[in-house]
Design a protein around this motif. Sequence first.
Motif, PDB file in Angstrom:
ATOM      1  N   MET A 656       0.833  -1.201   0.000  1.00  0.00           N
ATOM      2  CA  MET A 656       0.000   0.000   0.000  1.00  0.00           C
ATOM      3  C   MET A 656       0.868   1.251   0.000  1.00  0.00           C
ATOM      4  SD  MET A 656      -3.157   0.765  -0.239  1.00  0.00           S
ATOM      5  CE  MET A 656      -3.664   2.442  -0.610  1.00  0.00           C
ATOM      6  N   ILE A 657       1.995   1.194   0.689  1.00  0.00           N
ATOM      7  CA  ILE A 657       2.941   2.318   0.666  1.00  0.00           C
ATOM      8  C   ILE A 657       3.391   2.597  -0.768  1.00  0.00           C
ATOM      9  CG2 ILE A 657       5.291   2.989   1.287  1.00  0.00           C
ATOM     10  CD1 ILE A 657       3.384   3.430   3.540  1.00  0.00           C
ATOM     11  N   VAL A 658       3.656   1.554  -1.519  1.00  0.00           N
ATOM     12  CA  VAL A 658       4.037   1.717  -2.926  1.00  0.00           C
ATOM     13  C   VAL A 658       2.927   2.430  -3.691  1.00  0.00           C
ATOM     14  CG1 VAL A 658       4.562   0.503  -5.089  1.00  0.00           C
ATOM     15  CG2 VAL A 658       5.563  -0.291  -2.925  1.00  0.00           C
ATOM     16  N   GLY A 659       1.684   2.036  -3.419  1.00  0.00           N
ATOM     17  CA  GLY A 659       0.554   2.673  -4.096  1.00  0.00           C
ATOM     18  C   GLY A 659       0.423   4.144  -3.745  1.00  0.00           C
ATOM     19  N   ILE A 660       0.621   4.465  -2.471  1.00  0.00           N
ATOM     20  CA  ILE A 660       0.516   5.869  -2.050  1.00  0.00           C
ATOM     21  C   ILE A 660       1.617   6.691  -2.713  1.00  0.00           C
ATOM     22  CG2 ILE A 660       0.698   7.419  -0.071  1.00  0.00           C
ATOM     23  CD1 ILE A 660      -0.618   5.171   1.596  1.00  0.00           C
ATOM     24  N   ARG A 661       2.818   6.133  -2.806  1.00  0.00           N
ATOM     25  CA  ARG A 661       3.905   6.857  -3.488  1.00  0.00           C
ATOM     26  C   ARG A 661       3.545   7.103  -4.953  1.00  0.00           C
ATOM     27  NH1 ARG A 661       8.053   3.917  -0.355  1.00  0.00           N
ATOM     28  NH2 ARG A 661       8.895   5.472   1.101  1.00  0.00           N
ATOM     29  N   GLU A 662       2.939   6.113  -5.556  1.00  0.00           N
ATOM     30  CA  GLU A 662       2.556   6.263  -6.965  1.00  0.00           C
ATOM     31  C   GLU A 662       1.476   7.324  -7.122  1.00  0.00           C
ATOM     32  OE1 GLU A 662      -0.133   3.534  -9.648  1.00  0.00           O
ATOM     33  OE2 GLU A 662       1.892   2.692  -9.555  1.00  0.00           O
ATOM     34  N   MET A 663       0.480   7.317  -6.229  1.00  0.00           N
ATOM     35  CA  MET A 663      -0.621   8.280  -6.321  1.00  0.00           C
ATOM     36  C   MET A 663      -0.226   9.661  -5.822  1.00  0.00           C
ATOM     37  SD  MET A 663      -3.899   5.931  -5.165  1.00  0.00           S
ATOM     38  CE  MET A 663      -3.162   5.436  -3.595  1.00  0.00           C
ATOM     39  N   GLY A 664       0.757   9.716  -4.904  1.00  0.00           N
ATOM     40  CA  GLY A 664       1.192  10.986  -4.354  1.00  0.00           C
ATOM     41  C   GLY A 664       0.487  11.311  -3.051  1.00  0.00           C
ATOM     42  N   LEU A 665       1.014  12.288  -2.341  1.00  0.00           N
ATOM     43  CA  LEU A 665       0.438  12.672  -1.048  1.00  0.00           C
ATOM     44  C   LEU A 665      -0.981  13.195  -1.173  1.00  0.00           C
ATOM     45  CD1 LEU A 665       3.480  14.481   0.629  1.00  0.00           C
ATOM     46  CD2 LEU A 665       2.606  12.183   1.111  1.00  0.00           C
ATOM     47  N   ILE A 666      -1.345  13.623  -2.388  1.00  0.00           N
ATOM     48  CA  ILE A 666      -2.699  14.150  -2.584  1.00  0.00           C
ATOM     49  C   ILE A 666      -3.759  13.069  -2.363  1.00  0.00           C
ATOM     50  CG2 ILE A 666      -2.835  13.650  -5.057  1.00  0.00           C
ATOM     51  CD1 ILE A 666      -4.165  16.390  -5.402  1.00  0.00           C
ATOM     52  N   ASP A 699       7.059  17.582   1.074  1.00  0.00           N
ATOM     53  CA  ASP A 699       6.500  16.514   0.239  1.00  0.00           C
ATOM     54  C   ASP A 699       7.535  15.427   0.000  1.00  0.00           C
ATOM     55  OD1 ASP A 699       4.202  17.950   0.137  1.00  0.00           O
ATOM     56  OD2 ASP A 699       4.252  18.379  -2.016  1.00  0.00           O
ATOM     57  N   GLU A 700       8.757  15.857  -0.330  1.00  0.00           N
ATOM     58  CA  GLU A 700       9.797  14.888  -0.676  1.00  0.00           C
ATOM     59  C   GLU A 700      10.106  13.957   0.492  1.00  0.00           C
ATOM     60  OE1 GLU A 700       9.886  18.376  -3.201  1.00  0.00           O
ATOM     61  OE2 GLU A 700      10.052  18.175  -1.013  1.00  0.00           O
ATOM     62  N   ASN A 701      10.251  14.535   1.673  1.00  0.00           N
ATOM     63  CA  ASN A 701      10.613  13.706   2.824  1.00  0.00           C
ATOM     64  C   ASN A 701       9.442  12.838   3.276  1.00  0.00           C
ATOM     65  OD1 ASN A 701      12.678  13.062   4.909  1.00  0.00           O
ATOM     66  ND2 ASN A 701      11.077  13.828   6.276  1.00  0.00           N
ATOM     67  N   LEU A 702       8.234  13.396   3.260  1.00  0.00           N
ATOM     68  CA  LEU A 702       7.081  12.583   3.663  1.00  0.00           C
ATOM     69  C   LEU A 702       6.906  11.386   2.742  1.00  0.00           C
ATOM     70  CD1 LEU A 702       4.387  15.224   4.697  1.00  0.00           C
ATOM     71  CD2 LEU A 702       5.787  13.765   6.184  1.00  0.00           C
ATOM     72  N   LEU A 703       7.092  11.592   1.426  1.00  0.00           N
ATOM     73  CA  LEU A 703       6.985  10.468   0.495  1.00  0.00           C
ATOM     74  C   LEU A 703       8.104   9.459   0.713  1.00  0.00           C
ATOM     75  CD1 LEU A 703       5.936  12.116  -2.895  1.00  0.00           C
ATOM     76  CD2 LEU A 703       4.668  10.391  -1.617  1.00  0.00           C
ATOM     77  N   LEU A 728      -5.332  12.333   9.720  1.00  0.00           N
ATOM     78  CA  LEU A 728      -4.008  12.852   9.417  1.00  0.00           C
ATOM     79  C   LEU A 728      -3.547  13.896  10.416  1.00  0.00           C
ATOM     80  CD1 LEU A 728      -3.725  13.090   5.523  1.00  0.00           C
ATOM     81  CD2 LEU A 728      -2.621  11.514   7.086  1.00  0.00           C
ATOM     82  N   THR A 729      -4.485  14.599  11.040  1.00  0.00           N
ATOM     83  CA  THR A 729      -4.070  15.553  12.071  1.00  0.00           C
ATOM     84  C   THR A 729      -3.367  14.813  13.209  1.00  0.00           C
ATOM     85  OG1 THR A 729      -5.897  17.036  11.539  1.00  0.00           O
ATOM     86  CG2 THR A 729      -4.869  17.294  13.710  1.00  0.00           C
ATOM     87  N   LYS A 730      -3.923  13.711  13.624  1.00  0.00           N
ATOM     88  CA  LYS A 730      -3.321  12.914  14.686  1.00  0.00           C
ATOM     89  C   LYS A 730      -2.001  12.296  14.218  1.00  0.00           C
ATOM     90  CE  LYS A 730      -4.242   8.763  17.464  1.00  0.00           C
ATOM     91  NZ  LYS A 730      -5.243   7.686  17.744  1.00  0.00           N
ATOM     92  N   ILE A 731      -2.000  11.798  12.955  1.00  0.00           N
ATOM     93  CA  ILE A 731      -0.801  11.125  12.435  1.00  0.00           C
ATOM     94  C   ILE A 731       0.356  12.108  12.283  1.00  0.00           C
ATOM     95  CG2 ILE A 731       0.147   9.922  10.430  1.00  0.00           C
ATOM     96  CD1 ILE A 731      -2.668   8.704  10.021  1.00  0.00           C
ATOM     97  N   ILE A 732       0.056  13.292  11.740  1.00  0.00           N
ATOM     98  CA  ILE A 732       1.114  14.290  11.548  1.00  0.00           C
ATOM     99  C   ILE A 732       1.588  14.827  12.904  1.00  0.00           C
ATOM    100  CG2 ILE A 732       1.586  16.613  10.677  1.00  0.00           C
ATOM    101  CD1 ILE A 732       1.762  14.504   8.553  1.00  0.00           C
ATOM    102  N   SER A 733       0.652  15.038  13.827  1.00  0.00           N
ATOM    103  CA  SER A 733       1.035  15.547  15.154  1.00  0.00           C
ATOM    104  C   SER A 733       1.960  14.571  15.865  1.00  0.00           C
ATOM    105  CB  SER A 733      -0.214  15.802  16.005  1.00  0.00           C
ATOM    106  OG  SER A 733      -1.026  16.814  15.428  1.00  0.00           O
ATOM    107  N   ALA A 734       1.802  13.291  15.558  1.00  0.00           N
ATOM    108  CA  ALA A 734       2.634  12.275  16.204  1.00  0.00           C
ATOM    109  C   ALA A 734       4.103  12.379  15.811  1.00  0.00           C
ATOM    110  CB  ALA A 734       2.115  10.878  15.864  1.00  0.00           C
TER     111      ALA A 734
END
Length: 852
Positions: A656-666, A699-703, A728-734
């Motif tokens: 799934m991580i591969v898929g998210i990288r392909e689709m992008g953070l959007i 964006d670059e580092n998060l991906l 994502l608010t909880k995930i990013i705050s972490a």
Amino acid sequence: MDFWKLVPPSFVAHVAYIHTQYFSVTVSRQLMPSLPIEKILPDLLHQLSTHSSVVLCAEPGAGKTTRVPVALLDASWLRDQKIIMLEPRRLAAQRSAAFISTQLNEKVGGTVGYRIRGDAKVSAETRVEIVTEGILTRLLQHEPELPRVGAIIFDEFHERNIHSDLGLALALDVQSHLRPDLRIVIMSATLDSNAISILLNDAPVVKSTGRNFPVETIYPSQQHVGKIESAVASTLKKVLRDQSGDTIVFLPGQREIRNVEALLRDEGLPGNVVVHSLYGESPPKQQQNALEPAPPGIRKIILSTSIAETSLTINGVRIVIDAGLTRSSRFDPRRGMSGLVTTPVSQASADQRRGRAGREQPGVCYRLWTEEQHAALPQFSPPEILSADLAPLALELARWGAPEGEGLKFLDPPPRAHLAQARGLLQSLGAFDLNGKLSTHGLAMADLPVHPRLSHMMLKAKELGLGALACEVAALLEERDLLRGTRDNDIDVHSRLHTLRNGGGTDQLARARALAQTKRLCKMIGVSYSLTSDERAGILLALAYPERIAKRRGERYQLASGTLGQLPERSLLSRKEFLAVGDVDGVASEVKIFLAEGIEEEDIRTVFVAQLETHDQVEWSSREQAVVARRVTKLGAIVISETSLTSDESKIRAAMIVGIREMGLISLPWSKESLSIRSRSEWLRLGGFVPDDWPDLSDENLLATLEGWLSPFLNGVTRPAHLAKLDLTKIISAQFSYVQLTLLNRVAPMHITVPTGSHIPLDYSSGKEPILAVRLQEMFGESESPAVVGGKVKVLLHLLSPAQRPLVVTADLASFWRNAYADVRKEMRGRYPKHYWPEDPMSAEPTRRKKK
């Protein structure tokens, strides 16, 4: 007193030697027009009498190509042996042989002849053989001792053709171990003579100064803007107005030639001007017309590729227009494909082109780049060996007994990575045995004068009973497209085979050459040429390019190499599930398919059974937009068959991580809060307001770090729709410690409270000052601009009109009230009379409402 008694005996002997050598040449050969090269011929002859190798530098038009081989014929060390002269282009080889023969009052094939691929004019009387492409290499491989050959001349060596680099390496090896009497001459107008001299064991360098006629060089005052074709057309207008004589225009390729022709037709030319085009695949008659003198009263314009850059004197030309570009094939070893790239010429190539103008009379050269740009050009063109497909070279090296080039002297050794890739390809084609030595199949491949891919295809096809068809396919792949420019969506090999057998198409010369090559190849592999069914042409194409076997993937095709290929619109091949691809263009991750044929899955499983791999796979499917777990049978990057499987959660998360990288953070469900945390944090980090260990939320580092910050939250997520449940608010705050998060909210708040009590969000996305967009009336009574980071950074106020449009942008609110507000009030109170516009904003009450 007798003068000669005062002269040292050694000098007398030297003069006598020069006299006998040079005088015998000039008397025995028909007198030729004087050329600058003749001044140094005695020195060249002397050096070759005492050295085995010589480097000759002579300017364009000096006459080295036509004078030097003739001058060497009567040298005592040659002993009636032949001279082999290597030319980088077929046209140059043919024209040089014809010109020298005419000067000797002979026909081609007499004293001087030529050998090129598919054509030769030599006889028992031939003393000078002008060869091109891989002819010299084949001569050396078959007879390393080179019987009856006394000298090899490498002409125009500055072009650094891969064949000339290999030919020189092999020739030096022969000279060192088998033929110390063999003479080697390296010639060019523009080359690094010192480096070549060192390569040739400190060979002497002979230089010819001066050219036949001077050439004036004209640069534009500024760089041209727009397409190069327009600059060429406008320069031609100027030339026809201001200059006399014929003109040659150097353009990177046929596309630009056609575009310039169209521009000239549209704009109109004087009635006495004729336009010719000259390129490698142009028919002989077309080439002849371009190269012959124009009729009296006619001015000639020749639109040419770099084919006319060297070794050709074109009668009547005294003007050169140089677009300054060249097009060449660049090999990408990662993808195993070559793509055409257009690059600026080198200074050496520009000088060669300029020299075309001074062959017969004083000339002029118009360069379509500035003098400053010229100084920035590379001095020499990069050698082809550094960027070419090295598979043919690797096969030749293995046959020579030096698979890695060990013991051979290259001016630029082949890059290790490229050579390793080439050997890997040859290994996959069965050219090497288990010990890495040339196999019996590899030796048979090397005996055929085609690319190793094609020789492998032909030999394997013969085992399948498809030998004659394979020779047709090989000839088609080597030749120019027979259906070029007819129907852009027809890329089928089947159509080309039909044209080869029955006629038609746009290039009858190419068809004739392909037929002749087919018959030669059939003879070489021992099959008779007979027309057979072409239904299995696809499997032959696949044998030559196994990594280009492709499977349909949506509107594109996935190649076994991993590259995506795109068919032309309305191609009939789009109905095929599997394709064998023969020709592509492009240097990115997606290429255009120019030649292909359908192939059956059964043929793939039968012919490539050893290359098929079956394994369990959990991966992201771009086509299905989901994680899929399956058992797959693959050929490279394409799936031949698959069945469903169950898998563990960790593998599913990784896919799934591969898929998210392909689709992008959007693809993630960003909220206003989570986006605010990112923009505020990045503003602080990039502004240097926080410690070095602050989280990087770019964006670059998060991906790049999805596995660390997002993967733990992906249990049960297998497709994009499942992502909606993520907070994502909880995930990013972490990603922040408690101290960091507290600091973030304190020094870079999400909102600012304005005098009316409204909480207005701050926008940190500009990367500069945070922006507060607020209605002007809500800031009445406020004397200072808000600030963040403990008052260190003033907020940039966008004071809005009642229509929410910016009236003023300021970081100094007090100054605005004092200096500019009165003008804003004067203009706005008439436009918005229902809103509050007090004379003194500092003492006025802030408001969100209209007047009561």
